[in-house]
Write a protein that holds these residues in place. Structure first.
Motif, mmCIF file in Angstrom:
data_model
loop_
_atom_site.group_PDB
_atom_site.id
_atom_site.type_symbol
_atom_site.label_atom_id
_atom_site.label_comp_id
_atom_site.label_asym_id
_atom_site.label_seq_id
_atom_site.Cartn_x
_atom_site.Cartn_y
_atom_site.Cartn_z
ATOM 1 N N ILE A 1 0.854 -1.226 0.005
ATOM 2 C CA ILE A 1 -0.201 -0.010 -0.008
ATOM 3 C C ILE A 1 0.754 1.211 -0.007
ATOM 4 O O ILE A 1 0.553 1.937 -0.734
ATOM 5 C CB ILE A 1 -0.991 0.042 1.347
ATOM 6 N N ARG A 2 1.907 1.312 0.842
ATOM 7 C CA ARG A 2 2.948 2.351 0.812
ATOM 8 C C ARG A 2 3.514 2.634 -0.645
ATOM 9 O O ARG A 2 3.834 3.656 -0.937
ATOM 10 C CB ARG A 2 3.758 2.290 1.981
ATOM 11 N N TYR A 3 3.732 1.450 -1.096
ATOM 12 C CA TYR A 3 4.567 1.448 -2.412
ATOM 13 C C TYR A 3 3.466 2.252 -3.334
ATOM 14 O O TYR A 3 4.138 2.915 -4.175
ATOM 15 C CB TYR A 3 5.046 0.049 -2.996
ATOM 16 N N LEU A 4 2.249 1.776 -3.460
ATOM 17 C CA LEU A 4 1.525 2.250 -4.436
ATOM 18 C C LEU A 4 1.070 3.760 -4.002
ATOM 19 O O LEU A 4 0.961 4.553 -5.061
ATOM 20 C CB LEU A 4 -0.125 1.639 -4.396
ATOM 21 N N ASP A 5 0.897 4.036 -2.845
ATOM 22 C CA ASP A 5 1.052 5.464 -2.323
ATOM 23 C C ASP A 5 1.909 6.326 -2.875
ATOM 24 O O ASP A 5 1.926 7.535 -3.126
ATOM 25 C CB ASP A 5 0.651 5.554 -1.075
ATOM 26 N N ALA A 6 3.195 5.705 -2.881
ATOM 27 C CA ALA A 6 4.463 6.735 -3.287
ATOM 28 C C ALA A 6 4.525 6.442 -4.763
ATOM 29 O O ALA A 6 4.935 7.817 -5.222
ATOM 30 C CB ALA A 6 5.627 5.943 -2.768
ATOM 31 N N LEU A 7 4.020 5.798 -5.433
ATOM 32 C CA LEU A 7 3.874 5.916 -6.933
ATOM 33 C C LEU A 7 3.031 6.862 -7.256
ATOM 34 O O LEU A 7 3.295 7.771 -8.081
ATOM 35 C CB LEU A 7 3.566 4.575 -7.449
ATOM 36 N N SER A 8 1.933 7.117 -6.373
ATOM 37 C CA SER A 8 1.080 8.131 -6.886
ATOM 38 C C SER A 8 1.759 9.607 -6.655
ATOM 39 O O SER A 8 1.739 10.585 -7.630
ATOM 40 C CB SER A 8 -0.038 8.269 -5.688
ATOM 41 N N LEU A 9 2.415 9.488 -5.496
ATOM 42 C CA LEU A 9 3.425 10.766 -5.379
ATOM 43 C C LEU A 9 4.285 11.012 -6.619
ATOM 44 O O LEU A 9 4.525 12.247 -6.914
ATOM 45 C CB LEU A 9 4.097 10.843 -4.025
ATOM 46 N N LYS A 10 4.992 9.952 -7.026
ATOM 47 C CA LYS A 10 6.054 9.931 -8.129
ATOM 48 C C LYS A 10 5.271 10.407 -9.155
ATOM 49 O O LYS A 10 5.982 11.214 -9.924
ATOM 50 C CB LYS A 10 6.552 8.562 -8.217
ATOM 51 N N ALA A 11 4.090 10.129 -9.765
ATOM 52 C CA ALA A 11 3.422 10.498 -10.908
ATOM 53 C C ALA A 11 3.294 12.121 -10.746
ATOM 54 O O ALA A 11 3.579 12.704 -11.831
ATOM 55 C CB ALA A 11 2.029 9.920 -11.027
ATOM 56 N N GLU A 12 2.986 12.560 -9.465
ATOM 57 C CA GLU A 12 2.621 14.089 -9.332
ATOM 58 C C GLU A 12 3.914 14.598 -9.813
ATOM 59 O O GLU A 12 3.947 15.875 -10.326
ATOM 60 C CB GLU A 12 2.179 14.309 -8.059
ATOM 61 N N LEU A 13 4.959 14.393 -9.069
ATOM 62 C CA LEU A 13 6.589 14.786 -9.124
ATOM 63 C C LEU A 13 6.666 14.900 -10.526
ATOM 64 O O LEU A 13 7.230 15.954 -11.117
ATOM 65 C CB LEU A 13 7.375 14.249 -8.118
ATOM 66 N N LEU A 14 6.647 13.780 -11.102
ATOM 67 C CA LEU A 14 6.854 13.869 -12.785
ATOM 68 C C LEU A 14 6.016 14.774 -13.476
ATOM 69 O O LEU A 14 6.696 15.466 -14.526
ATOM 70 C CB LEU A 14 6.758 12.398 -13.147
ATOM 71 N N TRP A 15 4.888 14.777 -13.380
ATOM 72 C CA TRP A 15 4.037 15.617 -14.141
ATOM 73 C C TRP A 15 4.439 17.421 -13.782
ATOM 74 O O TRP A 15 5.001 17.978 -14.880
ATOM 75 C CB TRP A 15 2.559 15.725 -13.463
ATOM 76 N N LEU A 16 5.083 17.644 -12.426
ATOM 77 C CA LEU A 16 5.588 19.002 -12.391
ATOM 78 C C LEU A 16 6.788 19.138 -13.164
ATOM 79 O O LEU A 16 7.411 20.175 -13.321
ATOM 80 C CB LEU A 16 5.749 19.171 -10.986
ATOM 81 N N LYS A 17 7.610 18.161 -13.255
ATOM 82 C CA LYS A 17 8.928 18.033 -14.172
ATOM 83 C C LYS A 17 8.526 18.166 -15.608
ATOM 84 O O LYS A 17 9.709 17.955 -16.575
ATOM 85 C CB LYS A 17 9.894 17.021 -13.643
#
Length: 303
Positions: free
Chosen positions: A235-251
């Motif tokens: 669950i924490r892995y998938l939650d972290a992936l969601s954050l990663k997706a947001e960060l990549l969008w900002l980049k």
């Protein structure tokens, strides 16, 4: 049904076919008569002696505690384990259910530690409602006021700090984080401390995100993703992936951002982690102006 140390020690010694003379190391650890009294539960050994006797039988403290509690975790330890497994402040249903269990426990038992966990859960509820840390921080301030004064933090202290870290600001946040990471490193090979490290990293990333420093959190987020995968913290892995997706969008790496967001959302949906999914999808929609529902539509149509 709980058992006493001495009679449990005797049972283990009998199972292993070890004599009292062998267990006492020919009287070097303790006299035969004292060992006999211990095994009859007529004498309580010192911590040092108890550890030496357990070492002679190659049994660890966790296993002994488990046996003494009738081959089960105590109700208190079960509650602490459930708290560790909440996964996210967005797990509204899990938080509500755990609060009910803890309230029932505290009506029958006195436990300052469980009372502190209740404060944290209530602060998470308030944060999810208000989406600001100001009032949530007031709830957990007493926890930090106590732990701030301690020179050494034990594992359970670290569990508290890891789950309130991101509610504080500026120098307080930096101080808490530096001390917490120091003690995590010190305890790193103990039990679930590796999972505590993941919680600390993700909550640090959340702090950075809420304070417009999200891009600076990329290294910590990547470590959290790697560690969560290694520790099977799904669950924490998938939650972290969601954050990663947001960060990549900002980049402006939108193609990979969409791919990772879709992976996270679909897997959270399949695992029925609907509270966390809803929260992450709302953040994604707000950031991208996209419809996250479309990413899981094939699954919802199939169901």
């Amino acid at each position: 049904m709980t058992r006493k140390f001495g009679s449990e020690l005797k049972d283990i010694r009998t199972i292993l076919n070890v004599s009292q003379r062998e267990l006492s190391d020919n009287g070097k650890i303790i006299s035969k008569s004292s060992l006999q009294r211990i095994e009859k539960d007529d004498q309580i050994p010192s911590v040092d002696v108890a550890m030496k006797l357990m070492n002679r039988l190659d049994i660890g403290t966790d296993e002994m505690e488990y046996r003494l509690n009738g081959f089960a975790l105590s109700e208190k330890e079960l509650l602490i384990q459930e708290f560790r497994d909440i996964g996210s402040s967005a797990n509204i249903t899990g938080i509500q259910e755990l609060l009910k269990k803890m309230d029932r426990y505290l009506k029958k038992n006195s436990s300052p530690y469980i009372a502190n966990l209740v404060l944290i859960l209530k602060s998470l509820q308030l944060f999810q409602k208000e989406q600001t840390f100001e009032n949530a921080r007031q709830i957990v301030n007493p926890i930090w006021s106590t732990l701030e004064k301690r020179d050494e933090w034990l594992y359970k202290d670290m569990l508290l700090i890891a789950n309130i870290l991101y509610m504080f600001d500026g120098e307080t946040f930096i101080n808490m984080k530096e001390r917490l990471l120091f003690f995590i490193q010190k305890y790193y090979n103990l039990g679930t401390v590796k999972k505590l490290y993941i919680i600390t990293l993700l909550n640090s990333v959340l702090y950075m995100k809420k304070n417009n420093l999200f891009l600076e959190a990329e290294d910590e987020l990547n470590i959290a993703i790697s560690q969560a995968k290694q520790q099977n913290e799904h669950i924490r892995y998938l939650d972290a992936l969601s954050l990663k997706a947001e960060l990549l969008w900002l980049k402006n790496d939108k193609e990979n951002a969409i791919r990772i967001a879709q992976e996270s959302f679909r897997k959270l949906y399949c695992l029925e982690e609907f509270d966390i999914l809803k929260d992450n999808m709302q953040d994604w929609n707000k950031l991208t102006n996209m419809d996250a529902e479309a990413m899981i539509q094939p699954l919802t149509e199939f169901i």
